[in-house]
Enzyme design. Structure first.
Site, short mmCIF file in Angstrom:
data_model
loop_
_atom_site.label_atom_id
_atom_site.label_comp_id
_atom_site.label_asym_id
_atom_site.label_seq_id
_atom_site.Cartn_x
_atom_site.Cartn_y
_atom_site.Cartn_z
N ARG A 27 0.84 -1.22 0.00
CA ARG A 27 0.00 0.00 0.00
C ARG A 27 0.86 1.25 0.00
O ARG A 27 0.62 2.20 -0.75
CB ARG A 27 -0.92 -0.02 1.22
CG ARG A 27 -1.75 1.24 1.39
CD ARG A 27 -2.72 1.12 2.54
NE ARG A 27 -3.30 2.40 2.89
CZ ARG A 27 -4.33 2.97 2.26
NH1 ARG A 27 -4.86 2.38 1.21
NH2 ARG A 27 -4.81 4.12 2.64
N VAL A 46 -3.65 -14.39 15.06
CA VAL A 46 -3.40 -15.82 15.27
C VAL A 46 -4.68 -16.38 15.85
O VAL A 46 -5.31 -15.74 16.70
CB VAL A 46 -2.21 -16.03 16.23
CG1 VAL A 46 -2.08 -17.50 16.61
CG2 VAL A 46 -0.92 -15.54 15.60
N LYS A 55 -12.16 -26.23 16.37
CA LYS A 55 -12.08 -26.63 14.95
C LYS A 55 -11.45 -28.02 14.80
O LYS A 55 -11.81 -28.76 13.89
CB LYS A 55 -11.29 -25.58 14.15
CG LYS A 55 -11.43 -25.74 12.64
CD LYS A 55 -10.91 -24.53 11.88
CE LYS A 55 -11.03 -24.74 10.39
NZ LYS A 55 -10.69 -23.54 9.62
N ARG A 105 -9.12 -20.36 -3.19
CA ARG A 105 -10.56 -20.65 -3.15
C ARG A 105 -11.32 -19.37 -3.46
O ARG A 105 -11.23 -18.40 -2.72
CB ARG A 105 -10.96 -21.17 -1.77
CG ARG A 105 -10.39 -22.56 -1.48
CD ARG A 105 -11.10 -23.20 -0.29
NE ARG A 105 -10.51 -22.79 0.96
CZ ARG A 105 -9.51 -23.45 1.57
NH1 ARG A 105 -9.02 -24.53 1.03
NH2 ARG A 105 -9.03 -23.02 2.71
N LYS A 112 -20.51 -18.77 -0.72
CA LYS A 112 -20.95 -19.86 0.15
C LYS A 112 -22.47 -19.77 0.32
O LYS A 112 -23.05 -18.70 0.14
CB LYS A 112 -20.26 -19.72 1.51
CG LYS A 112 -18.77 -20.02 1.44
CD LYS A 112 -18.32 -20.65 2.74
CE LYS A 112 -16.94 -21.24 2.61
NZ LYS A 112 -16.53 -21.94 3.82
N GLU A 139 -3.45 -18.43 5.96
CA GLU A 139 -4.56 -18.14 5.06
C GLU A 139 -4.69 -16.64 4.86
O GLU A 139 -4.73 -15.88 5.83
CB GLU A 139 -5.88 -18.70 5.63
CG GLU A 139 -7.05 -18.51 4.67
CD GLU A 139 -8.37 -19.01 5.23
OE1 GLU A 139 -8.83 -20.07 4.79
OE2 GLU A 139 -8.95 -18.33 6.09
N ALA A 151 -19.47 -9.84 6.27
CA ALA A 151 -18.86 -10.99 6.96
C ALA A 151 -18.67 -10.69 8.45
O ALA A 151 -18.86 -11.57 9.29
CB ALA A 151 -17.54 -11.36 6.31
N HIS A 155 -20.56 -12.83 11.17
CA HIS A 155 -19.70 -13.55 12.10
C HIS A 155 -20.12 -13.29 13.55
O HIS A 155 -20.18 -14.21 14.37
CB HIS A 155 -18.24 -13.13 11.88
CG HIS A 155 -17.25 -14.05 12.50
ND1 HIS A 155 -16.71 -13.80 13.74
CD2 HIS A 155 -16.69 -15.20 12.08
CE1 HIS A 155 -15.85 -14.77 14.03
NE2 HIS A 155 -15.83 -15.63 13.04
P1 0O2 Z 1 -12.39 -17.19 12.18
O1 0O2 Z 1 -11.01 -17.00 12.66
O2 0O2 Z 1 -13.39 -17.11 13.28
O3 0O2 Z 1 -12.73 -16.34 11.01
P2 0O2 Z 1 -14.34 -24.17 7.59
O4 0O2 Z 1 -13.87 -23.50 8.85
O5 0O2 Z 1 -14.30 -25.63 7.64
O6 0O2 Z 1 -15.68 -23.60 7.16
P3 0O2 Z 1 -12.16 -24.17 5.64
O7 0O2 Z 1 -12.59 -25.13 4.59
O8 0O2 Z 1 -11.06 -24.56 6.55
O9 0O2 Z 1 -13.41 -23.67 6.47
O10 0O2 Z 1 -11.74 -22.86 4.97
P4 0O2 Z 1 -12.53 -21.71 4.25
O11 0O2 Z 1 -13.98 -22.02 4.11
O12 0O2 Z 1 -11.76 -21.35 3.05
O13 0O2 Z 1 -12.35 -20.55 5.29
C1 0O2 Z 1 -12.93 -20.53 6.55
C2 0O2 Z 1 -12.88 -19.09 7.01
O14 0O2 Z 1 -13.53 -18.27 6.05
C3 0O2 Z 1 -13.65 -18.89 8.29
O15 0O2 Z 1 -12.78 -19.05 9.38
C4 0O2 Z 1 -14.12 -17.46 8.17
O16 0O2 Z 1 -13.10 -16.54 8.49
C5 0O2 Z 1 -14.40 -17.36 6.71
N1 0O2 Z 1 -15.77 -17.78 6.39
C6 0O2 Z 1 -16.13 -18.87 5.68
N2 0O2 Z 1 -17.46 -18.95 5.56
C7 0O2 Z 1 -17.97 -17.89 6.22
C8 0O2 Z 1 -19.31 -17.42 6.45
O17 0O2 Z 1 -20.31 -18.01 6.03
N3 0O2 Z 1 -19.44 -16.28 7.17
C9 0O2 Z 1 -18.36 -15.60 7.66
N4 0O2 Z 1 -18.59 -14.49 8.36
N5 0O2 Z 1 -17.09 -16.03 7.47
C10 0O2 Z 1 -16.91 -17.15 6.76
P5 0O2 Z 1 -13.25 -19.57 10.80
O18 0O2 Z 1 -12.75 -20.93 11.03
O19 0O2 Z 1 -14.71 -19.32 10.97
O20 0O2 Z 1 -12.39 -18.71 11.76
#
Ligand code: 0O2
Ligand code: 0O2
Length: 214
Positions: A27, A46, A55, A105, A112, A139, A151, A155
């Site tokens: 940036r 982290v 998880k 991805r 989603k 990630e 999001a 969340h």
């Molecule tokens: P955090 O730290 O609370 O954000 P999975 O966790 O199994 O669904 P996967 O396959 O490991 O996911 O990876 P993916 O789907 O590429 O990424 C998961 C992360 O994307 C999530 O982390 C969220 O940060 C975000 N994410 C995915 N789907 C959604 C959604 O429907 N709503 C929101 N708000 N965020 C989403 P975590 O694990 O939730 O951790």
């Protein structure tokens, strides 16, 4: 058992810190050239130990596989003004020699079911420790400000409802995601005009902003 989480997570914290500095540096370089930056701001974290444990159970991750199978213990997020910026950032990341992209991805073309949209990249990043080099998975989530708004709110509702939204709320969130998608498209349509104005504004030095005397 991971006995010392703080010790286990140290290289992940180092990764997040280094990535934040490097990405914020991108940036700065665009700003220095008074060009539109595809990066608006960068955050990172982290994953908290409780979320890691939760998880591990949900995804059936064995402790000895944690480093390989949990890709988001180190997470950074890049926010962009426009959808086009996201793909520019992805290109910038693909060209870098200090990280290796393992997976991409695209939840922008393929949202989603919740309505969630973002571009996810899993990288392998080498951190230098006193014991030598360690390759850490991280990630990177790249999204527009509108996607981030949606999001962030979804969340926080997730915490309240533990993912089990009432149908009405779920439908509303999907409609809100559609609205955010439309907003992004509308902004893309007038992107050149916006960027021209932003460049003009950032070219001004504080002295010539013509603020009237009080
Ligand atoms: P955090 O730290 O609370 O954000 P999975 O966790 O199994 O669904 P996967 O396959 O490991 O996911 O990876 P993916 O789907 O590429 O990424 C998961 C992360 O994307 C999530 O982390 C969220 O940060 C975000 N994410 C995915 N789907 C959604 C959604 O429907 N709503 C929101 N708000 N965020 C989403 P975590 O694990 O939730 O951790
Ligand atoms: P500034 O001057 O506030 O912009 P750190 O890594 O220690 O700098 P920390 O506390 O770990 O930051 O927080 P995190 O979550 O990594 O990043 C927060 C950064 O994102 C802060 O920047 C916020 O200002 C910035 N931020 C959050 N929301 C927005 C937003 O809507 N727009 C913009 N432009 N920036 C936002 P800094 O680096 O603390 O510096």
């Amino acid at each position: 058992m991971v006995e010392d989480w703080q010790h286990f997570l140290l290289p992940y914290q180092q990764t997040v810190n280094e990535l934040k500095i490097k990405l914020r540096g991108i940036r700065k370089q665009y700003q220095d050239e008074t060009q539109h930056s595809p990066i608006e701001f960068v955050t990172g974290r982290v994953k908290p130990v409780d979320s890691i444990k939760e998880k591990m159970i949900r995804r059936h991750v064995q402790e000895d596989r944690l480093e390989q199978d949990m890709q988001d213990i180190a997470g950074v997020r890049i926010m962009c003004q426009f959808v086009e910026d996201i793909y520019q950032v992805v290109d910038l990341l693909r060209q870098r020699s200090d990280m290796t992209i393992l997976e991409e991805r695209d939840y922008i073309s393929n949202a989603k079911p919740s309505g969630y949209r973002s571009y996810h990249i899993v990288i392998e990043y080498p951190v230098q420790l006193i014991t030598g080099e360690k390759r850490i998975l991280a990630e990177i989530q790249i999204r527009t400000l509108a996607m981030n708004f949606w999001a962030t709110i979804e969340h926080s509702l997730n915490y309240k409802y533990q993912g089990e939204f009432p149908e009405e709320l779920s439908a509303r969130l999907q409609r809100a995601a559609e609205a955010a998608f439309k907003l992004d498209n509308e902004m893309s349509e007038i992107r050149e005009e916006i960027q021209e104005a932003q460049t003009m504004f950032s070219n001004r030095t504080p002295g010539d902003q013509n603020i009237p005397d009080r």
